[in-house]
Design an enzyme around this catalytic site. Structure first.
Site, PDB file in Angstrom:
ATOM      1  CE  LYS A  45      26.039  -5.986  25.810  1.00  0.00           C
ATOM      2  NZ  LYS A  45      26.037  -6.020  24.340  1.00  0.00           N
TER       3      LYS A  45
HETATM    4  O1  G3P Z   1      25.345  -7.898  21.604  1.00  0.00           O
HETATM    5  C1  G3P Z   1      25.619  -9.212  21.976  1.00  0.00           C
HETATM    6  C2  G3P Z   1      25.034 -10.282  21.101  1.00  0.00           C
HETATM    7  O2  G3P Z   1      23.827  -9.889  20.577  1.00  0.00           O
HETATM    8  C3  G3P Z   1      25.981 -10.889  20.101  1.00  0.00           C
HETATM    9  O3  G3P Z   1      25.326 -11.577  19.077  1.00  0.00           O
HETATM   10  O4  G3P Z   1      25.315 -12.682  16.864  1.00  0.00           O
HETATM   11  O5  G3P Z   1      27.509 -12.077  17.934  1.00  0.00           O
HETATM   12  O6  G3P Z   1      26.131 -13.943  18.833  1.00  0.00           O
HETATM   13  P1  G3P Z   1      26.123 -12.628  18.125  1.00  0.00           P
END
Ligand code: G3P
Length: 221
Positions: free
Chosen positions: A87
């Site tokens: 990633k």
């Molecule tokens: O993995 C990256 C992403 O899904 C992060 O999500 O909820 O932290 O905005 P969030």
């Protein structure tokens, strides 16, 4: 549409895997920290543990922001297990790293995507997956799912092979909108996946079926 789970929590990954609909896992440094996984050795082992639970792709994120660092880290992560996807953040050095890994046949997931321009760059650089953060766009009062539709349209115009992996999903409606707009993958919290199960008419209907069966079959409740 593939379902990934967006967590580093092994119990949640097992629960989603047991449901039989899981295609992979995404993690990020915040999710690893949430599980209290610290130290390089423990972190690398944790990625291997995740790979042992699921059969599909498992995204592991680099921390470096310079090209050399991203390459060293990414190669180490990729060598851990064949399911590991490196990633990479959407920054200038990240685009170069995507190109490097693409030419070496190492799969990547370009993360922190918030605009169609970033999506074009990542596809041009040969990213395997692209992670638009729809929930964080919603938080900033922009409809995040609209970005999925826009990227789908652009990628289809040119036949870009990069898979759209809708990320930062907060609830079940996000998954449904992403499916309507043609995301290839949705990476979701377990609650959003389980939320797809729910409908009150299903519960009412099932209760009546069981009650009617018992009426004529004299089954004790
Ligand atoms: O993995 C990256 C992403 O899904 C992060 O999500 O909820 O932290 O905005 P969030």
């Amino acid at each position: 549409m593939k379902f990934f789970i967006d967590t580093a929590n092994l119990d949640e990954i097992r629960e989603a895997q047991d449901l039989g609909v899981l295609d992979g896992v995404t993690t990020n440094p915040s999710l690893m920290a949430k599980e209290g996984i610290s130290g390089e050795e423990n972190q690398l082992q944790h990625y291997i543990d995740i790979c042992k639970i699921v059969e599909g792709d498992v995204s592991a994120e680099v921390i470096s922001t310079d090209l050399e660092g991203m390459i060293t880290e990414g190669e180490k992560l990729a060598s851990l297990h064949p399911q590991i996807i490196v990633k990479i953040p959407m920054i200038k050095e990240g685009v170069k790293a995507l190109k490097y890994f693409s030419e070496k046949g190492i799969k990547t997931n370009c993360t922190l995507i918030f605009s169609p321009g970033q999506a074009i760059l990542a596809a041009k650089a040969g990213a395997t997956y692209l992670s638009p953060f729809i929930g964080r766009l919603d938080d900033a009062t922009t409809d995040g799912t609209e970005l999925i539709a826009q990227i789908r349209h652009i990628y289809d115009n040119y036949g870009f092979k990069t898979q759209i992996l809708a990320a930062s999903i907060r609830h079940s409606m996000h998954i449904i909108k992403c499916a309507e707009y043609g995301a290839d993958v949705a990476t979701c919290p377990l609650s959003a996946i389980l939320g797809l199960l729910k409908h009150p008419l299903t519960d009412i209907g099932l209760e009546k079926f069981i009650a009617d069966y018992k009426k004529v079959n004299a089954v004790n409740a």
